[in-house]
Design a protein around this motif. Structure first.
Motif, PDB file in Angstrom:
ATOM      1  N   CYS A 222       0.568  -1.115  -0.067  1.00  0.00           N
ATOM      2  CA  CYS A 222       0.141  -0.064  -0.049  1.00  0.00           C
ATOM      3  C   CYS A 222       0.948   1.399   0.073  1.00  0.00           C
ATOM      4  CB  CYS A 222      -0.969  -0.062   1.460  1.00  0.00           C
ATOM      5  SG  CYS A 222      -2.299  -1.037   1.424  1.00  0.00           S
ATOM      6  N   GLY A 223       1.951   1.118   0.334  1.00  0.00           N
ATOM      7  CA  GLY A 223       2.912   2.290   0.556  1.00  0.00           C
ATOM      8  C   GLY A 223       2.323   3.248   1.711  1.00  0.00           C
ATOM      9  N   CYS A 224       2.940   2.930   2.872  1.00  0.00           N
ATOM     10  CA  CYS A 224       2.431   3.732   4.289  1.00  0.00           C
ATOM     11  C   CYS A 224       3.516   3.420   5.296  1.00  0.00           C
ATOM     12  CB  CYS A 224       1.156   3.039   4.635  1.00  0.00           C
ATOM     13  SG  CYS A 224       1.020   1.482   5.065  1.00  0.00           S
ATOM     14  N   LEU A 225       3.192   4.238   6.237  1.00  0.00           N
ATOM     15  CA  LEU A 225       3.810   4.009   7.743  1.00  0.00           C
ATOM     16  C   LEU A 225       2.923   3.159   8.523  1.00  0.00           C
ATOM     17  CD1 LEU A 225       6.523   4.373   9.537  1.00  0.00           C
ATOM     18  CD2 LEU A 225       4.894   6.406  10.437  1.00  0.00           C
ATOM     19  N   TYR A 226       3.084   1.774   8.802  1.00  0.00           N
ATOM     20  CA  TYR A 226       2.026   0.957   9.496  1.00  0.00           C
ATOM     21  C   TYR A 226       2.559   0.861  10.960  1.00  0.00           C
ATOM     22  CZ  TYR A 226      -1.678  -2.183  10.194  1.00  0.00           C
ATOM     23  OH  TYR A 226      -2.789  -2.998  10.493  1.00  0.00           O
ATOM     24  N   ARG A 285       2.650   1.961  -9.980  1.00  0.00           N
ATOM     25  CA  ARG A 285       1.456   2.558 -10.875  1.00  0.00           C
ATOM     26  C   ARG A 285       0.453   1.784 -10.806  1.00  0.00           C
ATOM     27  NH1 ARG A 285       2.692   6.827 -10.780  1.00  0.00           N
ATOM     28  NH2 ARG A 285       1.633   7.141 -12.631  1.00  0.00           N
ATOM     29  N   SER A 286       0.141   0.292 -10.501  1.00  0.00           N
ATOM     30  CA  SER A 286      -1.045  -0.347 -10.213  1.00  0.00           C
ATOM     31  C   SER A 286      -1.916   0.393  -9.028  1.00  0.00           C
ATOM     32  CB  SER A 286      -0.819  -1.669 -10.308  1.00  0.00           C
ATOM     33  OG  SER A 286      -0.091  -1.983  -9.021  1.00  0.00           O
ATOM     34  N   ARG A 287      -0.910   0.657  -8.225  1.00  0.00           N
ATOM     35  CA  ARG A 287      -1.748   1.464  -7.130  1.00  0.00           C
ATOM     36  C   ARG A 287      -2.348   2.508  -7.301  1.00  0.00           C
ATOM     37  NH1 ARG A 287      -2.062   4.709  -3.246  1.00  0.00           N
ATOM     38  NH2 ARG A 287      -0.950   6.154  -4.622  1.00  0.00           N
ATOM     39  N   SER A 292      -7.011   6.374  -8.219  1.00  0.00           N
ATOM     40  CA  SER A 292      -7.523   7.267  -8.884  1.00  0.00           C
ATOM     41  C   SER A 292      -8.967   7.182  -9.093  1.00  0.00           C
ATOM     42  CB  SER A 292      -6.899   7.643 -10.217  1.00  0.00           C
ATOM     43  OG  SER A 292      -7.198   6.531 -10.991  1.00  0.00           O
ATOM     44  N   ARG A 293      -9.496   5.946  -8.682  1.00  0.00           N
ATOM     45  CA  ARG A 293     -10.854   5.507  -8.906  1.00  0.00           C
ATOM     46  C   ARG A 293     -11.395   5.377  -7.620  1.00  0.00           C
ATOM     47  NH1 ARG A 293      -9.475   0.307 -12.807  1.00  0.00           N
ATOM     48  NH2 ARG A 293      -9.043   1.650 -14.668  1.00  0.00           N
TER      49      ARG A 293
END
Length: 698
Positions: A222-226, A285-287, A292-293
């Motif tokens: 997800c790209g985050c700080l967990y 890029r898929s994320r 965007s949707r």
């Protein structure tokens, strides 16, 4: 670049200990602020304790939780830091497991748990309801005690993100991470850069890495700080919450809390450049296409920043190198049940433990677990010798009832906390007595010996006189043989409790001892113990551990602590020594199955949900190189017949520390009937029919 700071907190909370829980929460906030943190995340239901169970039905539990929260809201320690705490909240007549997020005396959001945990040891939906209105906020009317201190009548309640000046925060609560549709996915797609999770996750042997892998995976995809915050300790229940609070960034672990520790409060604070999250997100890029949707999330906008200016770059936290390592199973047994026992004894009025020590693997394992507890305590006290207010030292002095006591070493402390006794009879061998004496001397326990033969003889003689029958013998009927064995086992239980109550008195001291049980999880499943014998106790640290793991543990502990005595204990064939010595009684012969087989049956029966027929089918593959199909059928039938005949015993099992995935403890983990059709006519017939087809080559 903006450097955000955030803290994950591990707490050893105690159900309904509102005073102690408040103290530890405040201590964690003070430490977090001292480490430069701008946001403190705590574990699940930390205000009241996770294991309140049916006390969650009581309005008192909710009322006292609000009272604690009111104290936190106005406390000087809680100012100038964003705080996230856990407690139960009733909203529109429905009780929810919630996170309360507040800042400078104002509640910003009450976030209810969306997905509840109802498997294994957990029954959350018995007391709470999952919030079913995703991406929805509504007003929650606050109780007067809160309104008086915050001047707020209503606050947002529901599923929302917290939009700060510099970043966006999403929330998960424990089970939401494990769920296939984890909340962090939709939240990070909707813009959350930080996910915080207040959790109550227990330990099982060989499972510690799993939660950390889930957290790493969530932050990576997800790209985050967990930020994962977990409870520690027994919290009054049959599980041990294992800590391991974690902070991970983009798939890398930055900080990992201790897996097993005596610390009641542990705080991990990380400093992260927020651009690390944004740049990483943008490379997937898929994320970005999905983001965007995605449907927008409700936002609670807060004038607060987690960031420091660039001159605080020295607070930047780098990934752990090397990657985190976890305790091997043998060390998990040395630490988990030991700390579970420590939590229990220090929070009770007891003065220590009493253990019937037979010289076999099971009772010897319990003795060494208590010694391991003492070893960890001494290690901790040596590391914190300069801290006169250390909680562990206070607890030790409380238990031994000596306000100036300081242990010299683990052996000396064990002498204060553990009393052992070899309860021999005419059927006991000199070998088992010698092994018990030798181990007791090695660990330093307060050891003694009792001979139960005369008491047993008196019981048998008087019973025979009452029945107007001749004295029963081991060579008589099966009923006579079993009765003569069981009276010995039950006599030991009576002696154990008498010794536990009078032991301190015998030394001129006040107090009592907690009796420790010694039945392993495999024997419990098979029912290979006497109901209300010396396996009946106050606590059983090995009741959730297999015989196979116990043997590995005791060898490991012998090397770790320098106990050569364990070699003889492990090599000796397990025996109850309830029959005359010339019978050469052994446990595996009595049970009609090996401990290794029992462990396999247990795993198939519980976590893999096998009945007799499906167990037979699975074992045909697992044991194809070991046993013929007809032998496997015989073994499965014997196991299920024995299990069914003895299932009633599992309703009185001593509370045990849950460590394996196949425990039979029916109060909590294994909810099944206590009365079975012992012959399983339909199931066994299906096995026989399938066996005929196999024999015919069909």
């Amino acid at each position: 670049m903006a450097l955000a700071t955030i803290s994950s907190v591990t707490l050893n909370q105690f159900a309904l200990d509102f005073e102690g829980n408040l103290f530890r929460i405040l201590q964690s906030i003070e430490i977090a602020k001292g480490q430069g943190s701008r946001f403190r995340c705590g574990p699940e239901l930390e205000i009241c304790g996770y294991s309140c169970e049916d006390h969650f039905y009581e309005s008192d539990t909710r009322t006292h939780s609000w009272e604690v929260l009111a104290t936190l809201l106005v406390h000087p320690t809680c100012q100038d830091i964003l705080i996230d705490v856990g407690m139960p909240v009733m909203h529109h007549g429905v009780s929810y497991n919630c996170r309360i997020i507040f800042l400078n005396g104002k509640i910003l959001l009450i976030r209810p748990k969306l997905i509840l945990c109802d498997d294994g040891n957990y029954r959350e939906s018995r007391w709470f309801t999952g919030w079913a209105k995703g991406r929805h906020l509504e007003d929650h009317f606050l109780p007067d005690i809160i309104t008086r201190v915050t001047s707020q009548k209503t606050v947002p309640f529901g599923d929302a993100l917290l939009q700060l000046e510099d970043t966006c925060i999403g929330f998960e609560i424990c089970e939401e991470l494990w769920n296939p549709e984890s909340s962090h996915i939709s939240q990070t797609l909707a813009g959350a850069e930080i996910i915080v999770n207040g959790s109550g996750s227990h330990t099982e042997i060989r499972k510690a890495f799993y939660a950390v892998e889930m957290i790493k995976s969530a932050s990576a995809k997800c790209g985050c700080l967990y930020v994962f915050s977990n409870l520690r300790g027994c919290d009054g229940e049959r599980v041990y919450m294992n800590g391991c609070s974690t902070i991970a960034l983009n798939g890398d672990v930055l900080l990992l809390g201790e897996q097993y520790s005596l610390l009641d409060v542990e705080v991990l604070t990380a400093g992260v450049f927020l651009d690390e999250i944004r740049n990483y997100k943008n490379t997937i890029r898929s994320r970005t296409l999905l983001a965007s949707r995605v449907e927008s999330y409700p936002l609670v906008v807060v004038e607060w920043s987690l960031s420091y200016p660039t001159d605080k770059a020295d607070m930047h936290t780098l990934p752990l190198e090397p990657p985190p390592q976890f305790c091997p199973p043998e060390e998990e047994i040395a630490r988990g049940p030991a700390l579970w026992l420590w939590d229990y004894v220090r929070r009770s009025p007891a003065s220590g433990f009493f253990l019937p020590l037979s010289g076999g693997v099971d009772s010897s394992s319990v003795a060494i677990i208590v010694y391991s507890m003492c070893w960890m305590i001494v290690q901790h006290l040596e590391a914190h010798a300069a801290d006169a207010n250390d909680q562990v030292l206070k607890d030790v002095r409380k238990v031994v009832k000596d306000g100036s006591y300081f242990p010299k070493d683990a052996r000396e402390l064990c002498g204060h906390l553990l009393t052992t006794c070899y309860m021999g009879s005419v059927n006991s061998s000199e070998e088992t007595k010698s092994r018990a004496d030798s181990l007791a001397n090695a660990i330093g326990s307060n050891h003694s010996e009792i001979n139960i033969s005369k008491v047993c003889e008196a019981f048998v003689t008087e019973t025979a006189r009452s029945l107007s029958k001749a004295t029963p013998t081991f060579d008589g009927t099966r009923a006579e043989n079993l009765a003569l064995q069981n009276v010995q086992a039950r006599s030991r239980m009576v002696f154990a409790y008498l010794m536990a109550q009078l032991g301190p008195w015998g030394k001129g001291k006040d107090g009592f001892l907690l009796v420790l049980g010694t039945a392993n999880v495999d024997e419990a499943i098979r029912g290979y113990f006497t109901k209300y014998d010396c396996s009946a106790a106050d606590l059983n640290p090995i009741g959730g551990i297999s015989k196979t793991d116990l043997k590995r543990f005791i060898v490991h502990a012998g090397i770790k602590f320098g106990f050569p005595q364990v070699k003889g204990i492990v090599l000796a064939p397990p025996t109850a020594e309830l029959k005359p010595l010339e019978s050469n009684q052994t446990d595996e012969e009595d049970m009609g199955m090996s401990y290794e087989e029992l462990s396999t049956y247990g795993k198939l029966r519980k976590p893999q949900a096998c009945g007799p027929f499906s167990m037979f089918s699975r074992l045909l593959a697992l044991w194809r190189d070991r046993h013929a199909p007809d032998e496997i059928a015989r073994k499965v039938k014997h196991f299920y017949t024995s299990y069914a005949a003895n299932r009633h015993k599992m309703s009185v099992l001593t509370p045990a520390c849950h460590m394996e995935s196949y425990g039979p403890e029916d109060h909590r983990y294994d909810l099944r009937p206590i009365l079975y059709p012992v012959d399983f006519t339909w199931q066994f017939r299906k096995i026989d029919e399938y066996l005929k087809k196999l024999t015919a080559g069909l």
